[in-house]
Write an enzyme that holds these catalytic residues in place. Structure first.
Site, PDB file in Angstrom:
ATOM      1  N   HIS A   1      -2.674   5.693 -11.584  1.00 47.55           N
ATOM      2  CA  HIS A   1      -3.035   4.281 -11.650  1.00 47.55           C
ATOM      3  C   HIS A   1      -2.737   3.741 -13.050  1.00 47.55           C
ATOM      4  O   HIS A   1      -2.824   4.461 -14.047  1.00 47.55           O
ATOM      5  CB  HIS A   1      -4.516   4.080 -11.292  1.00 47.55           C
TER       6      HIS A   1
ATOM      7  N   ASP B   1      -1.050  -7.462  -2.359  1.00 43.09           N
ATOM      8  CA  ASP B   1       0.371  -7.173  -2.132  1.00 43.09           C
ATOM      9  C   ASP B   1       1.268  -8.282  -2.679  1.00 43.09           C
ATOM     10  O   ASP B   1       2.306  -8.015  -3.280  1.00 43.09           O
ATOM     11  CB  ASP B   1       0.641  -7.003  -0.630  1.00 43.09           C
TER      12      ASP B   1
ATOM     13  N   GLU C   1       1.191   4.170  -2.690  1.00 42.59           N
ATOM     14  CA  GLU C   1       0.913   5.570  -2.319  1.00 42.59           C
ATOM     15  C   GLU C   1       2.121   6.459  -2.563  1.00 42.59           C
ATOM     16  O   GLU C   1       1.976   7.606  -2.998  1.00 42.59           O
ATOM     17  CB  GLU C   1       0.475   5.670  -0.855  1.00 42.59           C
TER      18      GLU C   1
ATOM     19  N   HIS D   1       2.147   7.453  -6.068  1.00 44.25           N
ATOM     20  CA  HIS D   1       1.311   8.647  -6.316  1.00 44.25           C
ATOM     21  C   HIS D   1       2.036   9.922  -5.868  1.00 44.25           C
ATOM     22  O   HIS D   1       2.035  10.927  -6.589  1.00 44.25           O
ATOM     23  CB  HIS D   1      -0.005   8.552  -5.532  1.00 44.25           C
TER      24      HIS D   1
ATOM     25  N   THR E   1       0.850  -1.197   0.000  1.00 47.31           N
ATOM     26  CA  THR E   1       0.000   0.000   0.000  1.00 47.31           C
ATOM     27  C   THR E   1       0.879   1.238   0.000  1.00 47.31           C
ATOM     28  O   THR E   1       0.644   2.184  -0.765  1.00 47.31           O
ATOM     29  CB  THR E   1      -0.948  -0.005   1.211  1.00 47.31           C
TER      30      THR E   1
ATOM     31  N   VAL F   1       2.443   7.165 -19.116  1.00 51.08           N
ATOM     32  CA  VAL F   1       3.646   6.329 -19.116  1.00 51.08           C
ATOM     33  C   VAL F   1       3.534   5.402 -20.329  1.00 51.08           C
ATOM     34  O   VAL F   1       2.571   4.645 -20.449  1.00 51.08           O
ATOM     35  CB  VAL F   1       3.756   5.511 -17.810  1.00 51.08           C
TER      36      VAL F   1
END
Ligand code: ARG
Ligand code: ZN
Ligand code: CA
Length: 237
Positions: free
Chosen positions: A159, A208, A150, A153, A146, A172
């Site tokens: 995303h 994850d 983050e 970002h 996580t 991208v």
């Protein structure tokens, strides 16, 4: 070429019970994941399928814990509207990544501010049970990813699906187009928008254990903000 960029980190632990007052060991476990993932030292890098393995990047960004602040507060949930940052303001966000570990509520794992926003709200918020790999952690988000997502970002990554349909770009070039997030642990190949999704990218929404890479294009986009005139250039000067 800026070489390896080190980002000093302040962690603000805001807790309403002892479980949420996570240990130094839990914080250290998160720092290790960030350093492993951003330097492509993650032990699961070999899970990246060969189609994408050649684009998996060592982002040459590292993180050093510069201080931990602990705050007891009776508030049980902080939401996603920056309230926790207003209660406990960031410390020198011009030069430090500020992380608030606080219960967000509503099943939200974390949220981040993109570069270029207000300094008073700059940084990343993560719920304690999704932070790090040991202590008060909850599967399937107990791999520290996580925060990898983050911090992506925070360093200007969108995303992987661009938050829109196939034509919506994540800015991208080497991440394939997709039209929606992937969840869980998708099998390879997962086809959307006539190409194989990069479901193992940290900027998708998979578990994850099923994420393992940033791309070279994402590396370039992240590092651009540290160049002269970039939104986070002050962090390295
Ligand atoms: N939902 C959050 C966001 O969009 C984080 C998702 C993190 N995913 C994970 N596997 N830990 O920012
Ligand atoms: Zn996200
Ligand atoms: Ca793309």
């Amino acid at each position: 070429n800026l070489g390896v960029i080190n980002i000093p980190v302040y962690v603000h632990v805001v807790y309403s019970n002892s479980q949420q007052n996570i240990s130094d060991a839990q914080i250290a476990s998160q720092m290790k994941v960030l350093n492993d993932d951003f330097r492509k030292q993650n032990s699961d890098a070999s899970n990246t399928p060969s189609e994408f393995a050649g684009r998996a990047a060592d982002s040459e960004i590292t993180f050093t814990l510069a201080g931990t602040f602990r705050h007891s507060n009776s508030r049980a949930e902080w939401g996603t509207n920056n309230a926790v940052k207003q209660a406990y303001p960031p410390v020198t966000p011009q030069t430090h990544l500020n992380i608030w570990v606080a219960n967000i509520g509503g099943g939200i794992l974390g949220y981040a501010q993109f570069p270029g926003g207000a300094l008073s709200t700059d940084g990343v918020v993560c719920a304690p049970q999704y932070f790090g790999t040991t202590g008060y952690v909850e599967a399937p988000f107990n791999g520290g990813r996580t925060m990898t997502h983050e911090v992506g970002h925070y360093l200007n990554l969108r995303h992987i699906w661009g938050d829109g349909r196939c034509r919506q770009d994540d800015f991208v070039a080497d991440t394939p187009s997709s039209d929606a997030p992937n969840y869980g642990c998708p099998s390879y190949p997962t086809v959307n928008c006539r190409s194989n999704d990069m479901t193992m990218n940290y900027m998708d929404y998979t578990n994850d254990a099923c994420m393992s890479m940033f791309s070279e294009g994402q590396k370039t986009r992240m590092r651009a903000i540290f160049q002269t005139g970039g939104a986070r250039a002050s962090m390295i000067n």
